[in-house]
Design a protein around this motif. Structure first.
Motif, PDB file in Angstrom:
ATOM      1  N   ARG A  23       0.818  -1.211   0.000  1.00 19.27           N
ATOM      2  CA  ARG A  23       0.000   0.000   0.000  1.00 19.27           C
ATOM      3  C   ARG A  23       0.855   1.267   0.000  1.00 19.27           C
ATOM      4  NH1 ARG A  23      -3.307  -2.592  -2.207  1.00 19.27           N
ATOM      5  NH2 ARG A  23      -5.040  -3.648  -1.186  1.00 19.27           N
ATOM      6  N   GLU A  24       2.095   1.156   0.479  1.00 21.43           N
ATOM      7  CA  GLU A  24       2.982   2.322   0.497  1.00 21.43           C
ATOM      8  C   GLU A  24       3.714   2.515  -0.826  1.00 21.43           C
ATOM      9  OE1 GLU A  24       5.553   1.454   3.751  1.00 21.43           O
ATOM     10  OE2 GLU A  24       4.136   2.158   5.281  1.00 21.43           O
ATOM     11  N   ASN A  25       3.586   1.547  -1.725  1.00 20.92           N
ATOM     12  CA  ASN A  25       4.305   1.590  -2.993  1.00 20.92           C
ATOM     13  C   ASN A  25       3.365   2.052  -4.104  1.00 20.92           C
ATOM     14  OD1 ASN A  25       5.471   0.681  -5.569  1.00 20.92           O
ATOM     15  ND2 ASN A  25       6.971  -0.408  -4.326  1.00 20.92           N
ATOM     16  N   ALA A  26       3.705   3.165  -4.741  1.00 24.73           N
ATOM     17  CA  ALA A  26       2.834   3.715  -5.779  1.00 24.73           C
ATOM     18  C   ALA A  26       2.653   2.760  -6.957  1.00 24.73           C
ATOM     19  CB  ALA A  26       3.395   5.048  -6.284  1.00 24.73           C
ATOM     20  N   GLN A  27       3.654   1.922  -7.203  1.00 24.80           N
ATOM     21  CA  GLN A  27       3.571   0.996  -8.337  1.00 24.80           C
ATOM     22  C   GLN A  27       2.599  -0.149  -8.084  1.00 24.80           C
ATOM     23  OE1 GLN A  27       7.357  -0.716  -9.416  1.00 24.80           O
ATOM     24  NE2 GLN A  27       6.487  -1.942 -11.079  1.00 24.80           N
ATOM     25  N   PHE A  28       2.492  -0.585  -6.815  1.00 25.19           N
ATOM     26  CA  PHE A  28       1.676  -1.756  -6.495  1.00 25.19           C
ATOM     27  C   PHE A  28       0.432  -1.432  -5.664  1.00 25.19           C
ATOM     28  CE2 PHE A  28       6.226  -3.388  -6.152  1.00 25.19           C
ATOM     29  CZ  PHE A  28       6.287  -3.727  -7.497  1.00 25.19           C
ATOM     30  N   GLY A  29       0.309  -0.194  -5.197  1.00 26.24           N
ATOM     31  CA  GLY A  29      -0.730   0.141  -4.232  1.00 26.24           C
ATOM     32  C   GLY A  29      -2.153  -0.123  -4.688  1.00 26.24           C
ATOM     33  N   TRP A  30      -2.367  -0.207  -5.989  1.00 22.27           N
ATOM     34  CA  TRP A  30      -3.721  -0.401  -6.527  1.00 22.27           C
ATOM     35  C   TRP A  30      -4.169  -1.859  -6.488  1.00 22.27           C
ATOM     36  CZ3 TRP A  30      -3.999  -3.828 -10.561  1.00 22.27           C
ATOM     37  CH2 TRP A  30      -2.793  -4.127 -11.211  1.00 22.27           C
ATOM     38  N   ILE A  31      -3.253  -2.798  -6.260  1.00 26.70           N
ATOM     39  CA  ILE A  31      -3.576  -4.224  -6.361  1.00 26.70           C
ATOM     40  C   ILE A  31      -4.537  -4.636  -5.248  1.00 26.70           C
ATOM     41  CG2 ILE A  31      -2.654  -6.577  -6.369  1.00 26.70           C
ATOM     42  CD1 ILE A  31       0.017  -5.430  -7.290  1.00 26.70           C
ATOM     43  N   SER A  32      -5.609  -5.332  -5.597  1.00 23.09           N
ATOM     44  CA  SER A  32      -6.552  -5.846  -4.601  1.00 23.09           C
ATOM     45  C   SER A  32      -5.907  -6.992  -3.835  1.00 23.09           C
ATOM     46  CB  SER A  32      -7.831  -6.342  -5.274  1.00 23.09           C
ATOM     47  OG  SER A  32      -8.551  -5.275  -5.854  1.00 23.09           O
ATOM     48  N   VAL A  33      -6.223  -7.082  -2.538  1.00 25.35           N
ATOM     49  CA  VAL A  33      -5.663  -8.133  -1.685  1.00 25.35           C
ATOM     50  C   VAL A  33      -6.781  -8.844  -0.930  1.00 25.35           C
ATOM     51  CG1 VAL A  33      -4.141  -8.666   0.257  1.00 25.35           C
ATOM     52  CG2 VAL A  33      -3.474  -6.894  -1.391  1.00 25.35           C
ATOM     53  N   ILE A  34      -6.748 -10.169  -0.974  1.00 27.21           N
ATOM     54  CA  ILE A  34      -7.656 -10.999  -0.186  1.00 27.21           C
ATOM     55  C   ILE A  34      -6.835 -11.686   0.899  1.00 27.21           C
ATOM     56  CG2 ILE A  34      -9.193 -13.012  -0.188  1.00 27.21           C
ATOM     57  CD1 ILE A  34      -9.924 -12.366  -3.056  1.00 27.21           C
ATOM     58  N   PHE A  35      -7.160 -11.429   2.157  1.00 24.01           N
ATOM     59  CA  PHE A  35      -6.490 -12.093   3.264  1.00 24.01           C
ATOM     60  C   PHE A  35      -7.162 -13.431   3.557  1.00 24.01           C
ATOM     61  CE2 PHE A  35      -4.250  -8.584   5.934  1.00 24.01           C
ATOM     62  CZ  PHE A  35      -3.019  -8.968   5.416  1.00 24.01           C
ATOM     63  N   LEU A  36      -6.364 -14.467   3.780  1.00 22.74           N
ATOM     64  CA  LEU A  36      -6.852 -15.757   4.265  1.00 22.74           C
ATOM     65  C   LEU A  36      -6.254 -15.965   5.655  1.00 22.74           C
ATOM     66  CD1 LEU A  36      -6.253 -18.003   1.108  1.00 22.74           C
ATOM     67  CD2 LEU A  36      -8.303 -16.713   1.708  1.00 22.74           C
ATOM     68  N   SER A  37      -7.084 -16.305   6.640  1.00 23.92           N
ATOM     69  CA  SER A  37      -6.562 -16.462   7.993  1.00 23.92           C
ATOM     70  C   SER A  37      -7.383 -17.473   8.779  1.00 23.92           C
ATOM     71  CB  SER A  37      -6.572 -15.119   8.727  1.00 23.92           C
ATOM     72  OG  SER A  37      -6.150 -15.274  10.074  1.00 23.92           O
ATOM     73  N   ALA A  38      -6.707 -18.170   9.692  1.00 20.18           N
ATOM     74  CA  ALA A  38      -7.396 -19.075  10.602  1.00 20.18           C
ATOM     75  C   ALA A  38      -8.042 -18.307  11.748  1.00 20.18           C
ATOM     76  CB  ALA A  38      -6.410 -20.106  11.148  1.00 20.18           C
ATOM     77  N   LYS A  39      -7.670 -17.039  11.902  1.00 23.46           N
ATOM     78  CA  LYS A  39      -8.230 -16.212  12.975  1.00 23.46           C
ATOM     79  C   LYS A  39      -9.513 -15.545  12.496  1.00 23.46           C
ATOM     80  CE  LYS A  39      -3.769 -15.212  15.148  1.00 23.46           C
ATOM     81  NZ  LYS A  39      -2.861 -14.147  15.642  1.00 23.46           N
ATOM     82  N   GLY A  40     -10.604 -15.865  13.198  1.00 22.80           N
ATOM     83  CA  GLY A  40     -11.895 -15.367  12.728  1.00 22.80           C
ATOM     84  C   GLY A  40     -12.608 -14.411  13.658  1.00 22.80           C
ATOM     85  N   GLN A  41     -11.915 -13.967  14.725  1.00 25.15           N
ATOM     86  CA  GLN A  41     -12.542 -13.027  15.648  1.00 25.15           C
ATOM     87  C   GLN A  41     -12.730 -11.667  14.982  1.00 25.15           C
ATOM     88  OE1 GLN A  41     -13.666 -13.887  18.727  1.00 25.15           O
ATOM     89  NE2 GLN A  41     -13.026 -15.978  18.196  1.00 25.15           N
ATOM     90  N   SER A  42     -13.693 -10.905  15.520  1.00 29.33           N
ATOM     91  CA  SER A  42     -13.995  -9.593  14.944  1.00 29.33           C
ATOM     92  C   SER A  42     -12.772  -8.687  14.920  1.00 29.33           C
ATOM     93  CB  SER A  42     -15.119  -8.927  15.742  1.00 29.33           C
ATOM     94  OG  SER A  42     -15.380  -7.625  15.257  1.00 29.33           O
ATOM     95  N   GLU A  43     -11.979  -8.696  16.013  1.00 30.14           N
ATOM     96  CA  GLU A  43     -10.810  -7.822  16.057  1.00 30.14           C
ATOM     97  C   GLU A  43      -9.755  -8.231  15.031  1.00 30.14           C
ATOM     98  OE1 GLU A  43     -10.514 -10.560  19.779  1.00 30.14           O
ATOM     99  OE2 GLU A  43     -12.067  -9.520  18.614  1.00 30.14           O
ATOM    100  N   ASP A  44      -9.690  -9.529  14.706  1.00 31.64           N
ATOM    101  CA  ASP A  44      -8.752  -9.989  13.680  1.00 31.64           C
ATOM    102  C   ASP A  44      -9.175  -9.480  12.302  1.00 31.64           C
ATOM    103  OD1 ASP A  44      -7.164 -11.552  15.490  1.00 31.64           O
ATOM    104  OD2 ASP A  44      -8.738 -13.065  15.480  1.00 31.64           O
ATOM    105  N   ARG A  45     -10.477  -9.557  12.029  1.00 28.67           N
ATOM    106  CA  ARG A  45     -10.992  -9.065  10.742  1.00 28.67           C
ATOM    107  C   ARG A  45     -10.751  -7.565  10.603  1.00 28.67           C
ATOM    108  NH1 ARG A  45     -14.912 -12.488   8.304  1.00 28.67           N
ATOM    109  NH2 ARG A  45     -15.398 -14.341   9.550  1.00 28.67           N
ATOM    110  N   VAL A  46     -11.037  -6.830  11.681  1.00 23.70           N
ATOM    111  CA  VAL A  46     -10.852  -5.374  11.649  1.00 23.70           C
ATOM    112  C   VAL A  46      -9.388  -5.024  11.399  1.00 23.70           C
ATOM    113  CG1 VAL A  46     -10.915  -3.266  13.055  1.00 23.70           C
ATOM    114  CG2 VAL A  46     -12.850  -4.852  13.088  1.00 23.70           C
TER     115      VAL A  46
END
Length: 216
Positions: A77-100
């Motif tokens: 996100r800090e790189n102007a060349q790549f900042g536009w790329i969409s990102v999908i996170f995959l995680s075993a942590k499913g609590q609300s605070e983890d998602r946030v």
């Protein structure tokens, strides 16, 4: 298909995960759907591969050796060349605070393992459509508007660059302050400084300038 018709190139995705079984499962599933998948086993390897080939979307685990997903997305996100790329996170942590935390770090989608492959595919296609809409919007703004002129020799700090990237994506000051984990007053100060540097009059002009000058 006519023999003279050139088949479209497959859309490029990057999968960043250190679980070989999950990598095989996801990459096979995506490739069967016609996507080209580049694989990296951690965030550091992903950054190296980004220098060689830029994907349209990144599917990323969070907990990985050498460099975790949070750090990777922050650097993207800090790189102007790549900042536009969409990102999908995959995680075993499913609590609300983890998602946030995941979304505030810069991910566009947060999915909890285990997940339905069809749901992942739906999120991939939805994210790619969103990227297409943003690209069309950028082109229409540039094509239909008089080019914004700013003072010569404008140089933004890395923090200002990140702020203007988020402004150009339509984020409000409150949302930007949460993403960057600073006060709203600090964001307002950065925007004021950028307006002073560029000679522009408002955040709308600042966003247009960022789009036109490829600051995002």
């Amino acid at each position: 298909m006519n023999e003279n018709t050139v088949a479209p190139e497959p859309r490029r995705l990057m999968l960043v995960d250190d679980d070989p079984n999950l990598v095989i499962l996801i990459s096979d599933y995506l490739e069967l759907r016609g996507y080209q998948v580049t694989i990296a086993e951690n965030g550091q390897k992903a950054l190296e591969k980004l220098e060689e080939e830029v994907p349209e979307l990144i599917i990323c685990d969070i907990m990985m050796p050498e460099m975790d997903g949070y750090t990777l997305v922050k650097l993207i996100r800090e790189n102007a060349q790549f900042g536009w790329i969409s990102v999908i996170f995959l995680s075993a942590k499913g609590q609300s605070e983890d998602r946030v935390k995941g979304l505030n770090t810069g991910a566009d989608v947060y999915m909890v393992k285990p997940f339905d492959p069809e749901e992942l595919m739906a999120q991939v296609e939805s994210s790619l459509r969103q990227t297409e809409r943003l690209t069309r919007y950028r082109k229409s703004v540039i094509a239909t508007s008089q080019k914004i002129r700013v003072r010569e020799g404008v140089e933004l700090t890395p923090t200002e660059l990140k702020v203007v990237q988020l402004v150009a994506k339509g984020k409000g000051n409150r949302e930007i302050s949460k993403i960057m984990e600073v006060s709203q007053r600090t964001i307002e100060s950065h925007i004021s400084n950028m307006l002073g540097k560029t000679g522009l009059h408002n955040r709308t002009q600042l966003a247009r300038w960022a789009l036109e000058s490829q600051e995002i």
